[in-house]
Design a protein around this motif. Sequence first.
Motif, PDB file in Angstrom:
ATOM      1  N   ARG A   1       0.723  -1.219   0.022  1.00 50.04           N
ATOM      2  CA  ARG A   1      -0.064   0.007   0.125  1.00 50.04           C
ATOM      3  C   ARG A   1       0.833   1.165   0.074  1.00 50.04           C
ATOM      4  O   ARG A   1       0.522   2.252  -0.781  1.00 50.04           O
ATOM      5  CB  ARG A   1      -0.846   0.058   1.233  1.00 50.04           C
ATOM      6  CG  ARG A   1      -1.797   1.152   1.355  1.00 50.04           C
ATOM      7  CD  ARG A   1      -2.850   1.206   2.442  1.00 50.04           C
ATOM      8  NE  ARG A   1      -3.568   2.819   2.442  1.00 50.04           N
ATOM      9  CZ  ARG A   1      -4.125   3.053   3.463  1.00 50.04           C
ATOM     10  NH1 ARG A   1      -4.494   1.980   4.363  1.00 50.04           N
ATOM     11  NH2 ARG A   1      -4.602   4.259   3.418  1.00 50.04           N
ATOM     12  N   GLU A   2       1.665   1.206   0.977  1.00 57.20           N
ATOM     13  CA  GLU A   2       2.456   2.612   1.050  1.00 57.20           C
ATOM     14  C   GLU A   2       3.214   2.940  -0.376  1.00 57.20           C
ATOM     15  O   GLU A   2       3.600   3.828  -0.832  1.00 57.20           O
ATOM     16  CB  GLU A   2       3.710   2.445   2.120  1.00 57.20           C
ATOM     17  CG  GLU A   2       2.989   2.574   3.751  1.00 57.20           C
ATOM     18  CD  GLU A   2       4.326   2.521   4.685  1.00 57.20           C
ATOM     19  OE1 GLU A   2       5.349   2.674   4.570  1.00 57.20           O
ATOM     20  OE2 GLU A   2       3.480   2.029   5.764  1.00 57.20           O
ATOM     21  N   THR A   3       3.930   1.771  -1.016  1.00 51.68           N
ATOM     22  CA  THR A   3       4.524   1.764  -2.270  1.00 51.68           C
ATOM     23  C   THR A   3       3.941   2.104  -3.277  1.00 51.68           C
ATOM     24  O   THR A   3       3.921   3.231  -4.124  1.00 51.68           O
ATOM     25  CB  THR A   3       5.459   0.444  -2.600  1.00 51.68           C
ATOM     26  OG1 THR A   3       6.229   0.330  -1.538  1.00 51.68           O
ATOM     27  CG2 THR A   3       6.001   0.757  -3.969  1.00 51.68           C
ATOM     28  N   PHE A   4       2.521   1.737  -3.342  1.00 51.63           N
ATOM     29  CA  PHE A   4       1.458   2.185  -4.207  1.00 51.63           C
ATOM     30  C   PHE A   4       1.145   3.615  -4.116  1.00 51.63           C
ATOM     31  O   PHE A   4       1.156   4.246  -5.172  1.00 51.63           O
ATOM     32  CB  PHE A   4       0.303   1.181  -4.198  1.00 51.63           C
ATOM     33  CG  PHE A   4      -0.640   1.874  -4.949  1.00 51.63           C
ATOM     34  CD1 PHE A   4      -0.775   1.626  -6.430  1.00 51.63           C
ATOM     35  CD2 PHE A   4      -2.020   2.202  -4.519  1.00 51.63           C
ATOM     36  CE1 PHE A   4      -1.868   2.228  -7.159  1.00 51.63           C
ATOM     37  CE2 PHE A   4      -3.117   2.913  -5.348  1.00 51.63           C
ATOM     38  CZ  PHE A   4      -3.100   2.811  -6.817  1.00 51.63           C
ATOM     39  N   THR A   5       0.778   3.877  -3.116  1.00 51.41           N
ATOM     40  CA  THR A   5       0.536   5.546  -2.799  1.00 51.41           C
ATOM     41  C   THR A   5       1.612   6.217  -3.218  1.00 51.41           C
ATOM     42  O   THR A   5       1.317   7.459  -3.853  1.00 51.41           O
ATOM     43  CB  THR A   5      -0.303   5.742  -1.584  1.00 51.41           C
ATOM     44  OG1 THR A   5       0.719   5.341  -0.345  1.00 51.41           O
ATOM     45  CG2 THR A   5      -1.321   4.982  -1.358  1.00 51.41           C
ATOM     46  N   GLN A   6       2.723   5.985  -3.074  1.00 55.93           N
ATOM     47  CA  GLN A   6       3.946   6.909  -3.298  1.00 55.93           C
ATOM     48  C   GLN A   6       4.022   6.785  -4.791  1.00 55.93           C
ATOM     49  O   GLN A   6       4.737   7.897  -5.391  1.00 55.93           O
ATOM     50  CB  GLN A   6       5.238   6.467  -2.560  1.00 55.93           C
ATOM     51  CG  GLN A   6       6.486   7.239  -2.823  1.00 55.93           C
ATOM     52  CD  GLN A   6       6.034   8.663  -2.359  1.00 55.93           C
ATOM     53  OE1 GLN A   6       5.866   9.042  -1.068  1.00 55.93           O
ATOM     54  NE2 GLN A   6       6.292   9.705  -3.153  1.00 55.93           N
ATOM     55  N   LEU A   7       3.912   5.625  -5.545  1.00 55.92           N
ATOM     56  CA  LEU A   7       4.207   5.710  -6.903  1.00 55.92           C
ATOM     57  C   LEU A   7       3.202   6.513  -7.468  1.00 55.92           C
ATOM     58  O   LEU A   7       3.496   7.239  -8.566  1.00 55.92           O
ATOM     59  CB  LEU A   7       3.886   3.999  -7.130  1.00 55.92           C
ATOM     60  CG  LEU A   7       4.998   3.187  -7.175  1.00 55.92           C
ATOM     61  CD1 LEU A   7       4.902   1.590  -7.477  1.00 55.92           C
ATOM     62  CD2 LEU A   7       6.280   3.643  -8.280  1.00 55.92           C
ATOM     63  N   VAL A   8       1.944   6.492  -7.180  1.00 62.45           N
ATOM     64  CA  VAL A   8       0.866   7.271  -7.636  1.00 62.45           C
ATOM     65  C   VAL A   8       1.270   8.729  -7.562  1.00 62.45           C
ATOM     66  O   VAL A   8       1.371   9.516  -8.635  1.00 62.45           O
ATOM     67  CB  VAL A   8      -0.528   7.161  -6.886  1.00 62.45           C
ATOM     68  CG1 VAL A   8      -1.528   8.213  -7.424  1.00 62.45           C
ATOM     69  CG2 VAL A   8      -1.003   5.684  -7.157  1.00 62.45           C
ATOM     70  N   ARG A   9       1.759   9.080  -6.417  1.00 66.89           N
ATOM     71  CA  ARG A   9       2.081  10.609  -6.421  1.00 66.89           C
ATOM     72  C   ARG A   9       3.276  10.840  -7.356  1.00 66.89           C
ATOM     73  O   ARG A   9       3.451  12.046  -7.887  1.00 66.89           O
ATOM     74  CB  ARG A   9       2.397  10.905  -4.880  1.00 66.89           C
ATOM     75  CG  ARG A   9       1.220  10.939  -4.095  1.00 66.89           C
ATOM     76  CD  ARG A   9       1.601  11.422  -2.708  1.00 66.89           C
ATOM     77  NE  ARG A   9       0.366  11.240  -1.670  1.00 66.89           N
ATOM     78  CZ  ARG A   9      -0.193  10.156  -1.332  1.00 66.89           C
ATOM     79  NH1 ARG A   9       0.234   9.048  -1.238  1.00 66.89           N
ATOM     80  NH2 ARG A   9      -1.161  10.360  -0.529  1.00 66.89           N
ATOM     81  N   ASP A  10       4.425   9.907  -7.372  1.00 65.07           N
ATOM     82  CA  ASP A  10       5.485  10.289  -8.027  1.00 65.07           C
ATOM     83  C   ASP A  10       5.329  10.100  -9.710  1.00 65.07           C
ATOM     84  O   ASP A  10       5.863  10.844 -10.548  1.00 65.07           O
ATOM     85  CB  ASP A  10       6.570   9.080  -7.793  1.00 65.07           C
ATOM     86  CG  ASP A  10       7.215   9.248  -6.516  1.00 65.07           C
ATOM     87  OD1 ASP A  10       7.051  10.200  -5.870  1.00 65.07           O
ATOM     88  OD2 ASP A  10       7.871   8.228  -5.962  1.00 65.07           O
ATOM     89  N   LEU A  11       4.321   9.191 -10.275  1.00 65.27           N
ATOM     90  CA  LEU A  11       3.803   9.163 -11.480  1.00 65.27           C
ATOM     91  C   LEU A  11       3.437  10.371 -12.029  1.00 65.27           C
ATOM     92  O   LEU A  11       3.228  10.813 -13.070  1.00 65.27           O
ATOM     93  CB  LEU A  11       3.065   7.935 -11.716  1.00 65.27           C
ATOM     94  CG  LEU A  11       3.639   6.456 -11.670  1.00 65.27           C
ATOM     95  CD1 LEU A  11       2.483   5.585 -11.666  1.00 65.27           C
ATOM     96  CD2 LEU A  11       4.522   6.438 -12.828  1.00 65.27           C
ATOM     97  N   HIS A  12       2.486  11.267 -11.074  1.00 70.80           N
ATOM     98  CA  HIS A  12       1.907  12.478 -11.327  1.00 70.80           C
ATOM     99  C   HIS A  12       2.908  13.591 -11.343  1.00 70.80           C
ATOM    100  O   HIS A  12       2.513  14.728 -11.712  1.00 70.80           O
ATOM    101  CB  HIS A  12       0.750  12.907 -10.564  1.00 70.80           C
ATOM    102  CG  HIS A  12      -0.554  11.950 -11.050  1.00 70.80           C
ATOM    103  ND1 HIS A  12      -0.915  12.019 -12.304  1.00 70.80           N
ATOM    104  CD2 HIS A  12      -1.087  11.224 -10.336  1.00 70.80           C
ATOM    105  CE1 HIS A  12      -1.765  11.095 -12.304  1.00 70.80           C
ATOM    106  NE2 HIS A  12      -2.082  10.595 -10.980  1.00 70.80           N
ATOM    107  N   ALA A  13       3.974  13.699 -10.846  1.00 68.88           N
ATOM    108  CA  ALA A  13       5.003  14.544 -10.712  1.00 68.88           C
ATOM    109  C   ALA A  13       5.780  14.964 -11.968  1.00 68.88           C
ATOM    110  O   ALA A  13       5.550  14.107 -13.015  1.00 68.88           O
ATOM    111  CB  ALA A  13       6.065  14.219  -9.798  1.00 68.88           C
TER     112      ALA A  13
END
Length: 132
Positions: A120-132
């Motif tokens: 979960r933590e990795t997924f939510t961080q990936l979502v934020r990073d992919l939008h950067a």
Amino acid sequence: MTTQELDQKSEERKSDWINRVARLIEEVEQWAAAERWVSERDHKQIHEDLIGDYVVPGLRIRTPGGDIFVNPIALHIVGADGRIDIEAWPTLNRVKLLGRPGGWQIMTDSNVPLPQKWGRETFTQLVRDLHA
């Protein structure tokens, strides 16, 4: 092995892949809901020469930064046991989840493995990073 045994093994492998995709989609739906992101499922028809046609779930997640698509690609991938892409819109950034013994390995679009364990933590961080 007889042709019938090979066909049965192929069907079992396909069924296992469809179940793994479904479990991942359910997991990601729960994580998205916990973040208060709206998600909607769709279904994707895939054809692979070795196992034929099948349908798997996909997912669209609406986040404050844009949309995320969880897009199953195929079971038969060179060097992996299945691939699912996580794609961001409008940035068009992407990471790949590659099936490995024991779970999913995260790979950048330029084929660099990320050290983070899928969760979960990795997924939510990936979502934020992919939008950067």
